[in-house]
Design a protein around this motif. Structure first.
Motif, PDB file in Angstrom:
ATOM      1  N   LYS A  40     -47.225 -30.030  38.709  1.00 22.01           N
ATOM      2  CA  LYS A  40     -46.006 -30.366  37.977  1.00 22.01           C
ATOM      3  C   LYS A  40     -46.196 -31.688  37.245  1.00 22.01           C
ATOM      4  CE  LYS A  40     -44.165 -31.992  42.394  1.00 22.01           C
ATOM      5  NZ  LYS A  40     -43.151 -31.766  43.437  1.00 22.01           N
ATOM      6  N   ILE A  84     -41.953 -33.782  28.008  1.00 24.34           N
ATOM      7  CA  ILE A  84     -42.699 -32.581  28.393  1.00 24.34           C
ATOM      8  C   ILE A  84     -42.525 -32.403  29.893  1.00 24.34           C
ATOM      9  CG2 ILE A  84     -44.956 -31.450  28.468  1.00 24.34           C
ATOM     10  CD1 ILE A  84     -45.805 -33.320  26.167  1.00 24.34           C
ATOM     11  N   GLU A  85     -41.922 -31.299  30.297  1.00 22.82           N
ATOM     12  CA  GLU A  85     -41.701 -30.996  31.708  1.00 22.82           C
ATOM     13  C   GLU A  85     -42.426 -29.699  32.033  1.00 22.82           C
ATOM     14  OE1 GLU A  85     -37.059 -32.240  31.914  1.00 22.82           O
ATOM     15  OE2 GLU A  85     -37.711 -30.735  30.471  1.00 22.82           O
ATOM     16  N   ARG A  86     -43.325 -29.766  32.997  1.00 20.22           N
ATOM     17  CA  ARG A  86     -44.082 -28.565  33.375  1.00 20.22           C
ATOM     18  C   ARG A  86     -43.994 -28.355  34.875  1.00 20.22           C
ATOM     19  NH1 ARG A  86     -48.893 -27.098  35.625  1.00 20.22           N
ATOM     20  NH2 ARG A  86     -49.419 -29.295  35.969  1.00 20.22           N
ATOM     21  N   ARG A 121     -46.608 -22.701  35.298  1.00 24.01           N
ATOM     22  CA  ARG A 121     -46.808 -22.237  33.921  1.00 24.01           C
ATOM     23  C   ARG A 121     -45.549 -22.368  33.064  1.00 24.01           C
ATOM     24  NH1 ARG A 121     -48.644 -16.335  34.324  1.00 24.01           N
ATOM     25  NH2 ARG A 121     -48.545 -16.542  32.053  1.00 24.01           N
ATOM     26  N   ASN A 122     -44.464 -22.853  33.649  1.00 27.78           N
ATOM     27  CA  ASN A 122     -43.204 -22.984  32.911  1.00 27.78           C
ATOM     28  C   ASN A 122     -43.113 -24.382  32.304  1.00 27.78           C
ATOM     29  OD1 ASN A 122     -42.166 -20.377  33.820  1.00 27.78           O
ATOM     30  ND2 ASN A 122     -42.075 -21.353  35.827  1.00 27.78           N
ATOM     31  N   VAL A 123     -42.837 -24.432  31.005  1.00 29.81           N
ATOM     32  CA  VAL A 123     -42.840 -25.704  30.288  1.00 29.81           C
ATOM     33  C   VAL A 123     -41.558 -25.834  29.476  1.00 29.81           C
ATOM     34  CG1 VAL A 123     -44.060 -27.154  28.626  1.00 29.81           C
ATOM     35  CG2 VAL A 123     -45.360 -25.628  30.125  1.00 29.81           C
ATOM     36  N   PHE A 136     -40.370 -28.247  26.428  1.00 35.29           N
ATOM     37  CA  PHE A 136     -40.918 -29.160  25.428  1.00 35.29           C
ATOM     38  C   PHE A 136     -39.741 -29.612  24.561  1.00 35.29           C
ATOM     39  CE2 PHE A 136     -44.002 -29.436  21.559  1.00 35.29           C
ATOM     40  CZ  PHE A 136     -44.081 -30.805  21.732  1.00 35.29           C
ATOM     41  N   HIS A 174     -38.518 -23.619  25.425  1.00 44.36           N
ATOM     42  CA  HIS A 174     -38.966 -23.164  26.733  1.00 44.36           C
ATOM     43  C   HIS A 174     -40.080 -22.150  26.518  1.00 44.36           C
ATOM     44  CE1 HIS A 174     -35.099 -24.853  27.994  1.00 44.36           C
ATOM     45  NE2 HIS A 174     -34.526 -24.083  27.099  1.00 44.36           N
ATOM     46  N   ARG A 189     -43.870 -20.234  28.521  1.00 47.75           N
ATOM     47  CA  ARG A 189     -44.826 -20.105  29.619  1.00 47.75           C
ATOM     48  C   ARG A 189     -46.232 -20.154  29.048  1.00 47.75           C
ATOM     49  NH1 ARG A 189     -43.736 -18.114  34.656  1.00 47.75           N
ATOM     50  NH2 ARG A 189     -45.616 -16.834  34.689  1.00 47.75           N
ATOM     51  N   THR A 190     -47.089 -20.880  29.743  1.00 54.70           N
ATOM     52  CA  THR A 190     -48.463 -20.988  29.270  1.00 54.70           C
ATOM     53  C   THR A 190     -49.180 -19.658  29.453  1.00 54.70           C
ATOM     54  OG1 THR A 190     -49.204 -21.764  31.439  1.00 54.70           O
ATOM     55  CG2 THR A 190     -48.549 -23.436  29.821  1.00 54.70           C
TER      56      THR A 190
END
Length: 1242
Positions: free
Chosen positions: A211, A283-285, A288-290, A292, A300, A302-303
């Motif tokens: 995270k 940037i909040e991760r 895999r959920n980000v 930006f 919003h 997902r990587t």
């Protein structure tokens, strides 16, 4: 009226990441966390903190412009009341500003009714306050005493504020007193010069991070530069950089060496970020959920890939890349500008760098400073009525000008000058720079035209440089000398000494091709000298009109992109438009789907079975996809195909190492789930063919083979069984080949066996994987078949509620349609008016209602005042039939549509509020009453479950009857509409047609000797042959004694003559339709007709029925009877219809068939008259020969369509006659007959 709009908080992807909020405050610097940011900031300032463009007199000085103060003349007023005046406040240091309030000048007729707000850190390079995608104009005062306060939707941080009056009192002049509300602000600032880099070193060598929270603020005048970068030896990386003045985040949580897992993810946000103003990034991760976030706009995502951890080595760099990184090349620029409040997972990086905490920090260069170095650009902002006049050198033989510009418009006048003997023009035409030089010498005209660049209206800064002198001109764009355009045409230049930039509105002999420019300019050079814009601002040199100095008020109207569903955004300076081609959506913002939500909806538009595109969630996130729709008489089936071939061979699998077969569909799993969720029921066939390959039962209970359905859940039951029952269909029916097992395959036999059946629990469907686990033994073989997913019905389409009392309504959660909202539903009512639905806010609302029997209204308010759209129907809408209403509101327009026929639309205002803010519950049926039914209510792609809520609501009943009043028109050809709870069906029993709408032809091929007989009287049925195929139908006594006959049928044949229909009676009355030798149709009737089996005219039979009818008949209807259809459908125990010979059902449009002819000996109509028969036979042979010889001419068929009617007085006289049954005999001697040569309709 401007209203407070609360700031929108961050919406996180998973509840598990709520921990991040405790780290985000650092992005705002040191703001108060416990007290409200609402202190009065201006009232305590000294008089010297207030400045202005001008002063009316000493008593009107800007220092008196404090709210509720009466000093001096009671406020500030300028010398002239025009649009060039301003009032400025220096707050002493950077402050967080949350609100502003204004008053007029005390006890006067002077006040300001509308104004703009600019802000700056330095008193230079002003930025206008933006709201709802526009440069905001605040509403001011209507008198001198009342204070009007506005909360800032977007809080700002600034030291200097400037108010620009736009409009003022009609009775007086500009007058202002102000107050600014907010709180203190401080932050550690670092200046990056493009060389310096700060590296934050981790406490351990390698970090495996699940995270992250990274927050910072930056400002720059550069369009390129790496803001932060980190990477790991395993290929993981994270990079945040500016690219073309947009913010690009690249992140990779891991890829594998085989390329099957690609983790690279790239997301872009923002625009025009090189404006040298502060921008905040978070940037909040979590895994895999980000999230930006840039300036409170959050994306919003997902990587890509399958990994959750970010593996970084050593450090995370800010301001650039100390080494050549993996995601970007070493040629990338470092960041040049300022950053503040850099936070990484709770650590204040800027504070650590300032205090030189070397345990965690490393500074790669000494060129970093801890104060922001300001740039010295002086932008100029032009609108469509602006110009800037600058002096230059007169009577000089060289023109040398340069400037930078940015705009969204493809056309505009950049520079114009009247030369001593001609004109010079630099324009933007279709995104290209065009130079026109016209010189007239000694009566001779010299012209030089240069063109360079393309797509220069992209909002980026572009540099233009022009040098023109004797016999030479050169145009350079963006400093690229290599691509500069040159001209050596004959030319003599003598400068005129004055240059107009951004517009020219005077009359001249050679006017410019463009008159104005909308955009910004800076770095202006005139005759190789920088323009002194400070002197222009003070009025010392030059002149200007309607320009804004030291400010570039450009807006990217495509960021955020309001074009939904992949629509492409295009913009000019004033507006944007969306191109929706190829998206499957339409409307001003590509919001509304062009497809129906289901096969059920297509059926009720009168469509037949076919492949259709559907969009189950309408304007929702799911895209449209193609399915097969099968419209049966009583059901509608939706079929989604998959890519698994039938009987796929499976080998080499065991319980320890199962073979997993992936089943992929023609739609995504989310799209398929939308179908199964709304369907009444679904089914999917699954079959396992086996030889020595067990299926389910094992000693420990774990099956050898299982399948995976929706939600990636394993299921241990097989087709024909149900959840929780580990059996196959034969185990349920107790008919397995080996009764000791519950599946045929579990017997482990050496012979081929099969277990198959339908999976019918729709919550588990579709099948996405099948894991097979017993094909690795010698002799083991298995073949797997997974059929297509088939779903029937659409509960959403028929989800309805009946409102039975005027005070009844349904309530739902608040409608969330801030930026775009669409509403669609069906209604039917007999009431003259009523409210369909409404949702209220503080002042905002949205409402749909029936205002009168012919008028539907769509009204709303988003803060700019109420808006109402109405559509007027040509016919009353309270006719108790279904009517469809569709309404949409977005930032561009509002649209109301009724029954896909009547439409009204209204454009949104160019500037104003765009967000619809609602707080109350949504009321369906309206609190002011609606009587009738509402069905298929969908709002922003979500179908509201009216039936579920109606179950528990007094005065409202689930469902609605009476569908035939609206849809009965789709039942054609005499079909009867039959009501169902969730729709209707067409009963085609008494018609000559079939299909869901009674439009499908029912026909049959007749061979020689084939005869259909229909007895009208019940007693005739008793004598029918036991071997005859019959269908029950009887006429009433009234129908038997006929005074009117209606006959209709179609036929196709290559033979003539023939009797097509013969109706006999017990008297000498008869009716016959015959095909003559020359191909003409005629009807022969004798007197009246009594529909009974009886006399047959031998002369008619001999003449026209040799060798008999050979061909195709369809749509056969005699009054209320359909003899041919009755004969072709399933027989009943007793029926008036029978046939003999071979009758094959067909649509009568098929290719030629091989059918047996009829010989003279087997003619069912044959009477013993040899001479007549011989003549008829010769004629038939001749006709047949001609048809075969002239086949190409015969293929040119002709048709006659019509209906045969008689209407005669009833006759008398009855005589016994021989029954026609005695003439029916067998057939033989086959030969080939070419069909479909001619076709007639009666």
């Amino acid at each position: 009226m401007h209203r407070h709009r609360p700031a929108q908080g961050l919406t996180l992807l998973l509840p598990a990441v709520l921990w991040i909020f405790c780290h985000v405050d650092g992005v705002r610097g040191a703001l108060p966390t416990t007290q409200k940011c609402d202190e009065a900031l201006a009232s305590s300032l000294p008089h010297t903190a207030f400045t202005s463009s001008s002063v009316f007199s000493n008593g009107y000085a800007p220092g008196y412009a404090k709210l509720n103060r009466r000093g001096g003349a009671g406020g500030w007023s300028p010398l002239d009341s025009d649009h060039y005046q301003w009032l400025q406040v220096d707050l002493g240091s950077r402050k967080q500003v949350s609100a502003i309030a204004t008053q007029g000048r005390y006890s006067s007729s002077d006040w300001t009714t509308q104004y703009r707000l600019l802000y700056s850190d330095t008193g230079r390079n002003w930025k206008p306050y933006h709201q709802d995608g526009n440069i905001w104009a605040f509403s001011g005062n209507s008198n001198s005493e009342s204070a009007v306060r506005h909360e800032l939707q977007q809080g700002i941080v600034a030291r200097f504020l400037r108010l620009i009056p736009l409009d003022w009192s009609e009775e007086g002049r500009i007058g202002l007193r102000i107050e600014v509300y907010g709180c203190s602000y401080w932050a550690d600032v670092i200046n990056f010069d493009g060389q310096g880099v700060i590296s934050y070193r981790f406490k351990v060598k390698k970090m495996k991070i699940i995270k992250d929270v990274i927050a910072l603020r930056f400002k720059t005048s550069e369009s390129e530069g790496v803001i932060l970068h980190g990477e790991g030896q395993q290929g993981d990386y994270i990079t945040l950089e500016l690219r073309r003045a947009k913010l690009l985040l690249q992140i990779n949580l891991g890829s594998n060496q085989y390329g099957s897992i690609l983790g690279h993810t790239s997301v872009t946000t923002g625009s025009l970020l090189d404006d040298n103003h502060w921008h905040s990034v978070v940037i909040e991760r979590y895994r895999r959920n980000v999230n930006f976030t840039l300036d409170r706009h959050t994306q919003h995502f997902r990587t890509n890939g399958e990994f959750d951890h970010l593996d970084l080595d050593y450090e995370l760099s800010f301001g650039g890349m100390p080494y050549s990184g993996k995601p970007v090349g070493g040629g990338r620029k470092n960041f040049k500008g300022c950053m503040e409040s850099i936070n990484y997972n709770g650590d204040n990086i800027t504070d650590l760098a300032r205090r030189k905490k070397h345990a965690h920090m490393h500074i790669y260069t000494r060129n970093l400073s801890f104060s922001c170095v300001e740039t010295h650009t002086f932008p100029v902002f032009f609108n469509a009525t602006s110009f800037l006049q600058l002096p230059g050198r007169a009577n000089h033989n060289t023109v040398s000008v340069g400037f930078q510009f940015r705009t969204w418009n493809p056309d505009g006048l950049l520079l114009f000058s009247n030369l001593d003997d001609g004109t010079l023009e630099i324009s933007l035409e279709d995104g290209k720079i065009i130079v026109h030089i016209n010189v007239t010498k000694a009566g001779k005209n010299y012209r030089v035209d240069l063109s360079s660049g393309s797509g220069l209206n992209d909002g980026q800064w572009h540099a233009v440089r022009l040098v023109a002198k004797e016999n030479f001109a050169m145009l350079t764009i963006d400093g690229e000398e290599v691509s500069a355009v040159r001209s050596t045409s004959p030319l003599t230049i003598t400068t005129g000494g004055t240059y107009h930039l951004g517009g020219y509105f005077l009359q001249t002999m050679f006017p410019p091709s463009q008159r104005s420019f909308q955009g910004c300019m800076q770095a202006i050079l005139v005759d190789d000298q920088p323009a002194d814009l400070h002197a222009v601002e003070k009025g010392v040199v030059g002149a200007f009109e309607n320009v804004s100095l030291d400010m570039c008020a450009i807006i990217d109207r495509c960021m955020p992109n309001h074009c939904e569903h992949g629509g492409r955004c295009k913009q000019t300076w004033d507006s944007f438009s969306c191109t929706c081609d190829g998206t499957g959506y339409t409307g001003a913002t590509c919001h509304t789907s062009i497809y129906e939500p289901s096969c059920e909806a297509y059926k009720h538009l009168g469509r037949s079975s076919d492949a259709y595109w559907i969009d189950p969630d309408g304007s929702g996130p799911l895209g449209p996809f193609k399915v097969n729709c099968n419209m049966t008489e009583d059901k509608v089936w939706t079929t989604v195909m998959n890519n698994l071939p039938p009987k796929t061979i499976v080998t080499g699998s065991s319980r320890e190492r199962r073979t997993v077969l992936q089943v992929n569909y023609s739609a995504s799993m989310d799209q398929v789930t939308a179908i199964t969720t709304s369907a009444e029921n679904c089914e999917q066939k699954i079959a396992y063919s086996c030889r020595m390959s067990r299926l389910l039962n094992t000693p420990d209970g774990t099956p050898y083979t299982w399948w995976v359905g929706r939600g990636s859940e394993k299921h241990f039951y097989w087709g024909g069984s149900g959840p929780g029952i580990q059996k196959c269909a034969c185990g349920i029916d107790r008919n397995c080949t080996d009764p000791k097992y519950d599946c045929n395959c579990d017997a482990d036999a050496k012979q081929w066996r099969e277990d198959s059946g339908l999976l019918m629990y729709k919550e588990h469907l579709p099948v996405s994987q099948v894991a097979v686990g017993d094909t690795n033994r010698p002799g083991s073989e298995a073949k797997l078949t997974v059929g297509p997913l088939r779903c029937q019905g659409d509960n959403n389409y028929w989800n309805a509620a009946s409102f039975t009392t005027p005070s009844s309504y349904l309530h739902f959660a608040t409608f969330q349609g801030e930026i775009s909202a669409d509403i669609s539903f069906y209604f039917k009512t007999s009431a003259p008016y009523g409210v369909f639905l409404e949702n209220l806010g503080n002042t905002d609302f949205i409402r749909l209602e029936l205002k009168s029997p012919k008028v539907v209204s769509f009204s709303f308010d988003v803060g700019n005042g109420p808006v109402e759209l109405t559509v007027h129907s040509a016919t009353p809408l309270n006719d108790d039939q279904w009517h469809r209403v569709m309404a949409e509101r977005n930032v561009k327009e509002a649209v109301l549509q009724l029954d896909q026929t009547y439409r009204a639309s209204q454009l949104a205002p160019a500037q104003g509020h765009t967000r619809l803010e609602l707080f109350s519950q949504l009321y369906v049926g309206g609190q002011r009453g609606f009587l009738g039914c509402i069905r298929a209510l969908r709002m922003n792609g979500i179908t509201l479950d009216l039936e579920e809520r109606a179950e528990v609501t007094p005065g409202v009943k689930p469902g609605c009857q009476g569908h035939c009043t609206s849809f009965g028109m789709y039942c054609r050809n005499g079909g009867k509409c039959v009501e169902r709870y969730n729709g209707y069906l067409c009963d085609c029993t008494e018609t000559a047609y079939d299909g869901p709408f009674c439009t499908k032809d029912v026909g049959g091929f007749f061979e020689a000797g084939t005869l259909i007989k229909y007895n009208f009287l019940p007693e005739a049925v008793a004598g029918a042959s036991k071997d005859a195929k019959v269908v029950t139908h009887q006429l009433t006594p009234h129908e038997v004694n006929l005074t009117k006959e209606e006959v209709a049928f179609s036929f196709s044949t290559s033979n003539a003559p023939a009797i097509l229909m013969y109706v006999s009676s017990k008297t000498q009355d008869y009716l016959a339709v015959v095909l003559r030798e020359n191909g003409e149709i005629s009807s022969v009737h004798f007197c009246c007709l009594r529909a009974e089996t009886g006399h047959i005219d031998p002369v008619l039979i001999e003449r026209y029925n040799t060798p008999g009818f050979i061909g195709c008949l369809s749509r056969v209807q005699f009054n209320g009877a359909a003899p041919l259809k009755s004969a072709l459908r399933a027989p009943a125990a007793a029926s008036p219809v029978s046939y003999q010979g071979k009758l094959v059902e067909s649509n009568c449009g098929a290719s030629p068939l091989t059918i047996p002819p009829m010989s003279a000996a087997t003619d069912p109509w044959h009477l013993d008259n040899t001479g007549e028969y011989l003549t008829s036979s010769i004629i038939a042979v001749v006709i047949f020969t001609i048809l075969c010889t002239l086949v190409f001419l015969i293929r040119y068929m002709f048709r006659h369509k019509g209906t045969y009617h008689t209407n005669e007085a009833k006759g008398s006289g009855e005589s016994a006659a021989e029954s026609a049954d005695t003439a029916i005999i067998g057939t033989d001697n086959p030969e080939t007959i070419d069909e479909s040569k001619k076709e007639w309709f009666i």
